[in-house]
Design a protein around this motif. Structure first.
Motif, PDB file in Angstrom:
ATOM      1  N   SER A 116       0.816  -1.218   0.000  1.00  0.00           N
ATOM      2  CA  SER A 116       0.000   0.000   0.000  1.00  0.00           C
ATOM      3  C   SER A 116       0.850   1.268   0.000  1.00  0.00           C
ATOM      4  O   SER A 116       0.405   2.318  -0.486  1.00  0.00           O
ATOM      5  N   HIS A 117       2.072   1.184   0.523  1.00  0.00           N
ATOM      6  CA  HIS A 117       2.956   2.357   0.494  1.00  0.00           C
ATOM      7  C   HIS A 117       3.459   2.646  -0.920  1.00  0.00           C
ATOM      8  O   HIS A 117       3.872   3.761  -1.219  1.00  0.00           O
ATOM      9  N   GLY A 154      12.462  -8.651  -4.361  1.00  0.00           N
ATOM     10  CA  GLY A 154      11.174  -8.513  -3.711  1.00  0.00           C
ATOM     11  C   GLY A 154      10.858  -7.050  -3.519  1.00  0.00           C
ATOM     12  O   GLY A 154      11.603  -6.179  -3.949  1.00  0.00           O
ATOM     13  N   SER A 155       9.744  -6.780  -2.865  1.00  0.00           N
ATOM     14  CA  SER A 155       9.295  -5.400  -2.726  1.00  0.00           C
ATOM     15  C   SER A 155       8.483  -5.262  -1.454  1.00  0.00           C
ATOM     16  O   SER A 155       8.147  -6.248  -0.797  1.00  0.00           O
ATOM     17  N   GLY A 156       8.189  -4.018  -1.108  1.00  0.00           N
ATOM     18  CA  GLY A 156       7.297  -3.750   0.001  1.00  0.00           C
ATOM     19  C   GLY A 156       7.934  -3.940   1.364  1.00  0.00           C
ATOM     20  O   GLY A 156       9.154  -3.812   1.539  1.00  0.00           O
ATOM     21  N   THR A 157       7.109  -4.274   2.337  1.00  0.00           N
ATOM     22  CA  THR A 157       7.542  -4.387   3.732  1.00  0.00           C
ATOM     23  C   THR A 157       8.655  -5.416   3.898  1.00  0.00           C
ATOM     24  O   THR A 157       9.597  -5.216   4.682  1.00  0.00           O
ATOM     25  N   VAL A 158       8.565  -6.524   3.175  1.00  0.00           N
ATOM     26  CA  VAL A 158       9.561  -7.588   3.302  1.00  0.00           C
ATOM     27  C   VAL A 158      10.928  -7.096   2.829  1.00  0.00           C
ATOM     28  O   VAL A 158      11.959  -7.418   3.426  1.00  0.00           O
ATOM     29  N   TRP A 183      11.512   1.570  -3.846  1.00  0.00           N
ATOM     30  CA  TRP A 183      10.661   2.749  -3.930  1.00  0.00           C
ATOM     31  C   TRP A 183      11.218   3.813  -2.988  1.00  0.00           C
ATOM     32  O   TRP A 183      11.807   3.485  -1.950  1.00  0.00           O
ATOM     33  N   ILE A 184      10.999   5.054  -3.306  1.00  0.00           N
ATOM     34  CA  ILE A 184      11.525   6.119  -2.453  1.00  0.00           C
ATOM     35  C   ILE A 184      10.896   6.073  -1.061  1.00  0.00           C
ATOM     36  O   ILE A 184      11.503   6.475  -0.071  1.00  0.00           O
ATOM     37  N   THR A 185       9.687   5.518  -0.974  1.00  0.00           N
ATOM     38  CA  THR A 185       9.055   5.335   0.332  1.00  0.00           C
ATOM     39  C   THR A 185       9.805   4.297   1.172  1.00  0.00           C
ATOM     40  O   THR A 185       9.805   4.373   2.404  1.00  0.00           O
ATOM     41  N   ASP A 186      10.451   3.334   0.509  1.00  0.00           N
ATOM     42  CA  ASP A 186      11.282   2.362   1.226  1.00  0.00           C
ATOM     43  C   ASP A 186      12.484   3.060   1.867  1.00  0.00           C
ATOM     44  O   ASP A 186      12.843   2.775   3.013  1.00  0.00           O
ATOM     45  N   ILE A 187      13.106   3.949   1.104  1.00  0.00           N
ATOM     46  CA  ILE A 187      14.277   4.671   1.625  1.00  0.00           C
ATOM     47  C   ILE A 187      13.870   5.546   2.795  1.00  0.00           C
ATOM     48  O   ILE A 187      14.587   5.664   3.791  1.00  0.00           O
ATOM     49  N   ARG A 188      12.700   6.149   2.672  1.00  0.00           N
ATOM     50  CA  ARG A 188      12.183   6.980   3.768  1.00  0.00           C
ATOM     51  C   ARG A 188      12.057   6.155   5.041  1.00  0.00           C
ATOM     52  O   ARG A 188      12.433   6.602   6.132  1.00  0.00           O
TER      53      ARG A 188
END
Length: 409
Positions: free
Chosen positions: A46-47, A231-235, A262-267
């Motif tokens: 969702s992020h 992979g992607s997301g929370t994991v 994703w830039i939200t991951d870096i955040r």
């Protein structure tokens, strides 16, 4: 004679010079153009989609003026819950009952692969921006779907080549056990081997796995120079954090490669943890004046900077609406033809084009995550390492498995 006069007069007027012919009148089904955002509103992706994708599509509709060919543009939204059966059922309902013309976003490759088939069967349109599996323009391509922002081939090409230049000639994969992860591992393996490297091993983890410890220990003991996170997301975020905690990269003999970041991951990770990560992306908010201007508007709505999914959702929706206007109808075949014919020149992509396999071709960018000392402010995360031209970034048509591609020897 009188009873034939009125029909004959009507026919004559219909064919008179300057009279609007039926084929020239806007042919908008149900007097509305309806766009559906089918996305992950509450789960681990969702992020990378969710409210951001909805905001981006809504911005595009508003910027287009809220109408096309004199008809209103409506937006509907649903959460597919990362379940292919839920997504397929919703797509059928939207196309059959709610008369949705185009479904957008479709994060989660399993979801996207199922929904594009529904779009083909119902002769409607699906534009994939959130998902990455290169199968969407390969063996699973359809005449009714477009893969817009990125794919696993482009991510593998950019990051795999960049790591090879740094001496990363041996790889071990931590792979999410679903369609996207499988495609990303396969495409990156192809790039690594083509550059003379080798894959020493791989482990696949369940999509909802929270603890990466055992998998990372296997990667650490493999001796591979590069640990590829497919992979992607929370994991993905949890894996990077755990890798730092285990000291996987501190020795200097192993490096992490984020194959979708994703830039939200870096955040969420913070620069202290994420610094040095090499990644490939289609969009960065601070790339130029145009990206900064649009991103400022997005930030005002969402309280965060946009990523390539958000920017791709906006750009693809605008391109779709321009195609509807140019076609004079929302009929899927006519609109798809216009989308392929019209170039894409906006803040997201310059000189972009949609190929016969449904791939939107545009430049990709290889970035390195800055250290805390290099960052000059909030959201200042990336430094550009390489621009990969679109013709090199995406799989060549000569190698395509898409049955829609005409190949010449």
């Amino acid at each position: 004679m009188r009873r034939f006069a009125t029909p004959m007069l009507a026919a004559a007027l219909a064919w008179a010079p300057g009279a609007p012919r039926a084929a020239e009148r806007p042919a908008i089904s149900d007097d509305v153009v309806k766009i559906g955002v089918l996305t992950d509103m509450s789960g681990q992706f969702s992020h990378e989609s969710g409210e951001g994708s909805v905001a981006a599509v809504r911005m595009a509709i508003e910027d287009f003026g809220g109408t096309v060919l004199g008809r209103p543009i409506e937006l509907v939204v649903s959460d597919h819950q990362n379940k292919t059966d839920v997504a397929s059922a919703k797509a059928r309902q939207w196309y059959d009952v709610d008369k949705v013309d185009m479904i957008a976003n479709l994060i989660n490759s399993g979801v996207a692969l199922s929904v594009v088939n529904v779009a083909r069967d119902k002769n409607r349109i699906a534009i994939v921006t959130g998902s990455g599996s290169s199968r969407l323009t390969g063996d699973a391509c359809t005449p009714n779907s477009i893969h817009y922002a990125y794919d696993t081939y482009a991510l593998a090409k950019g990051t795999g080549s960049a790591m090879a230049k740094r001496g990363g000639d041996s790889w071990y994969f931590l792979t999410a056990d679903y369609a996207f992860g499988h495609a990303l591992e396969a495409d990156t393996t192809g790039v690594v081997k083509a550059l003379g490297g080798r894959v020493v091993g791989a482990v696949r983890y369940p999509l909802n796995a929270l603890d990466q410890s055992a998998f990372l220990l296997q990667a650490q003991s493999s001796g591979a120079k590069v640990v590829g996170l497919a992979g992607s997301g929370t994991v993905f975020v949890n894996a990077v954090k755990a890798a730092r905690e285990f000291g996987l990269t501190q020795s200097g003999t192993q490096a992490l490669a984020g194959l979708l970041v994703w830039i939200t991951d870096i955040r969420e990770l913070g620069l202290e943890t994420a610094q040095g990560l090499i990644l490939t992306n289609a969009f960065y908010w601070d790339r130029d004046d145009e990206t900064r201007a649009w991103s400022k508007r997005f930030y005002a709505r969402m309280g965060r900077m946009p990523h390539m999914g958000d920017a791709g959702d906006y750009s693809s929706t605008m391109h779709y609406l321009k195609a509807v206007a140019a076609a004079g109808t929302d009929e899927a075949g006519a609109v798809m033809a216009r989308m392929r014919a019209l170039p894409i020149d906006d803040f997201f992509a310059k000189g972009g084009r949609i190929r016969e396999d449904g791939r939107m071709v545009h430049d990709m960018y290889v970035y390195e995550v800055k250290s805390p000392a290099e960052s000059t402010g909030e959201w200042d995360y990336y430094k550009l390492r390489e621009v990969v031209p679109g013709e090199q970034a995406f799989r060549p048509l000569r190698d395509s498995a898409c049955p829609l591609v005409r190949k010449t020897n």
